[in-house]
Design a protein around this motif. Structure first.
Motif, short mmCIF file in Angstrom:
data_model
loop_
_atom_site.label_atom_id
_atom_site.label_comp_id
_atom_site.label_asym_id
_atom_site.label_seq_id
_atom_site.Cartn_x
_atom_site.Cartn_y
_atom_site.Cartn_z
N LEU A 52 0.71 -1.09 -0.08
CA LEU A 52 0.02 0.18 -0.03
C LEU A 52 0.86 1.21 -0.16
CD1 LEU A 52 -2.84 -1.10 2.50
CD2 LEU A 52 -3.31 -0.48 0.05
N MET A 53 1.84 1.22 0.72
CA MET A 53 2.79 2.45 0.76
C MET A 53 3.48 2.67 -0.33
SD MET A 53 3.71 4.58 3.06
CE MET A 53 4.39 5.80 2.44
N SER A 54 3.91 1.72 -1.25
CA SER A 54 4.67 1.72 -2.28
C SER A 54 3.57 2.21 -3.37
CB SER A 54 5.04 0.11 -2.83
OG SER A 54 5.32 0.46 -4.51
N MET A 55 2.23 1.69 -3.36
CA MET A 55 1.37 2.12 -4.40
C MET A 55 0.96 3.69 -3.96
SD MET A 55 -1.21 -1.22 -4.24
CE MET A 55 -2.47 -0.42 -5.47
N ILE A 56 0.71 4.19 -2.83
CA ILE A 56 0.65 5.47 -2.61
C ILE A 56 1.77 6.31 -3.05
CG2 ILE A 56 0.26 7.13 -0.71
CD1 ILE A 56 -1.27 4.80 0.78
N ALA A 57 2.85 5.98 -2.58
CA ALA A 57 4.18 6.71 -2.76
C ALA A 57 4.51 6.92 -4.31
CB ALA A 57 5.32 6.17 -2.03
N SER A 58 4.03 5.95 -5.06
CA SER A 58 4.40 5.92 -6.44
C SER A 58 3.22 6.49 -7.54
CB SER A 58 4.81 4.52 -7.00
OG SER A 58 3.91 3.63 -6.74
#
Length: 122
Positions: A52-58
């Motif tokens: 989720l963090m990766s999806m949000i940050a990218s």
């Protein structure tokens, strides 16, 4: 997180938008700093939250709608909401409600601090 009884908080570390301390490969971090940063690392220790963090940050535009995040997993909406709440409480993301949807944005200051802490010189 707020300042209570003179304790260091994530907000204090994030305020200067600079690394909180030297990389752990160079020097031991103070106990109070470790106490403040540990919840962020713990939140990222779950595979779903890390994704989720990766999806949000990218995400294009720097933010992601929960409506785009939920279908990427074979988990219920409430479970995804729980994981997003954990990321919020750890100070890794900010959330903004727009109508019926919530949009999430990574907090670059804390991300830089965590990255700087883990930096290893070649």
């Amino acid at each position: 997180m707020s300042k209570q009884a003179g304790l260091l908080t994530l907000t204090d570390l994030n305020a200067a938008d600079a690394p909180c301390c030297p990389p752990i490969a160079q020097r031991r971090i103070p106990a109070e700093t470790a106490t403040v940063l540990a919840p962020a690392f713990k939140a990222l220790g779950d595979p779903v939250r890390l994704q989720l963090m990766s999806m949000i940050a990218s995400a294009e535009g720097g933010e992601a709608c929960v409506c785009d995040l939920t279908p990427a997993f074979e988990l219920s909406g409430p479970t995804i909401s729980h994981h997003l709440k954990t990321l919020r409480e750890a100070g890794l993301v900010d959330a903004e409600r727009r109508g019926t949807w919530v949009y999430y944005r990574a907090r670059p200051g804390i991300m830089r601090q965590l990255a700087a802490l883990l930096t290893v010189a070649d």
